[in-house]
Design an enzyme around this catalytic site. Structure first.
Site: not given
Ligand code: GAR
Length: 204
Positions: A16, A99, A117
């Site tokens: 992301n 976190h 999320h």
């Molecule tokens: C993403 O799917 C984001 O939505 C999730 O971590 C991933 C990071 O992916 N976040 C959560 O679960 C927050 N509760 P990335 O490191 O490839 O961007």
């Protein structure tokens, strides 16, 4: 007029973050990423940031936890906020930041911290949200998942929603094929939501 100043917090792969870097590069996102912070040294997102010549900061919780101070978590949040403040962020994007941030951090940047999320509002807060959505689908409890970007509050994966996208689950989906579409949706909404927040700053 100055461009909006963006700070991104990550813990992992940073796909992301990459979407944000690419959107800044092609002009979809009207800002500059001033700093990328990771609580994990090995997060691949740090490499992505370095490849894009963005400043990085590794900011681990472990020294605070090891201090055994009763308020070590709030102290971490306070010091993290202090480390970020000089970058004067207009928006702080939690892009896979694993976190929970307390008021010791959030109150320093009111209305400027947003979180991504991989589930719809009110569903599957916390870790492994995509897996839990898919398990619920297999049990016949849901036919769709999705993702959202919301303003961060002390409650995990909750707060006013800025943008969400529903991802229907197809009968022949595997966890992998469903997860792939959720991530594709995330890469879309994180850009639009960040741009929405930037637009409110009046900078673009
Ligand atoms: C993403 O799917 C984001 O939505 C999730 O971590 C991933 C990071 O992916 N976040 C959560 O679960 C927050 N509760 P990335 O490191 O490839 O961007």
């Amino acid at each position: 007029m100055d461009k909006a100043r963006i700070v991104v917090l990550i813990s992992g792969s940073g796909s992301n973050l990459q979407a944000l870097i690419d959107a800044v590069g092609n002009g979809t996102l009207h800002g500059n990423i001033m700093l990328v912070v990771s609580n994990r040294r090995k997060a691949f997102g740090l490499t992505r940031a370095e490849q894009a010549s963005i400043e990085t900061l590794y900011f681990p919780l472990k020294p605070y936890r090891d201090s055994a101070a009763p308020d070590f978590r709030a102290q971490y949040d306070t010091d993290l906020a202090r480390a970020i403040e000089p970058y004067a962020p207009d928006v702080i994007v939690l892009a896979g930041w694993m976190h929970i941030l307390s008021p010791a951090f959030l109150d320093r940047f009111p209305g400027r911290v947003i979180n991504l999320h991989p589930a719809l509002p009110g569903q599957f807060a916390g870790t492994h949200a995509i897996e839990r959505t898919f398990t619920a689908f297999q049990r016949g409890e849901t036919a769709e998942g999705g993702c959202m970007v919301h303003y961060a509050i002390p409650e995990i994966d909750a707060g006013a929603v800025i943008m969400q996208e529903i991802v229907p689950i197809r009968p022949n989906d595997t966890l992998e094929s469903f997860a792939k579409r959720v991530h594709e949706a995330e890469h879309r909404i994180i850009i639009v939501a960040t741009q929405n927040v930037i637009a409110k700053t009046g900078k673009t």
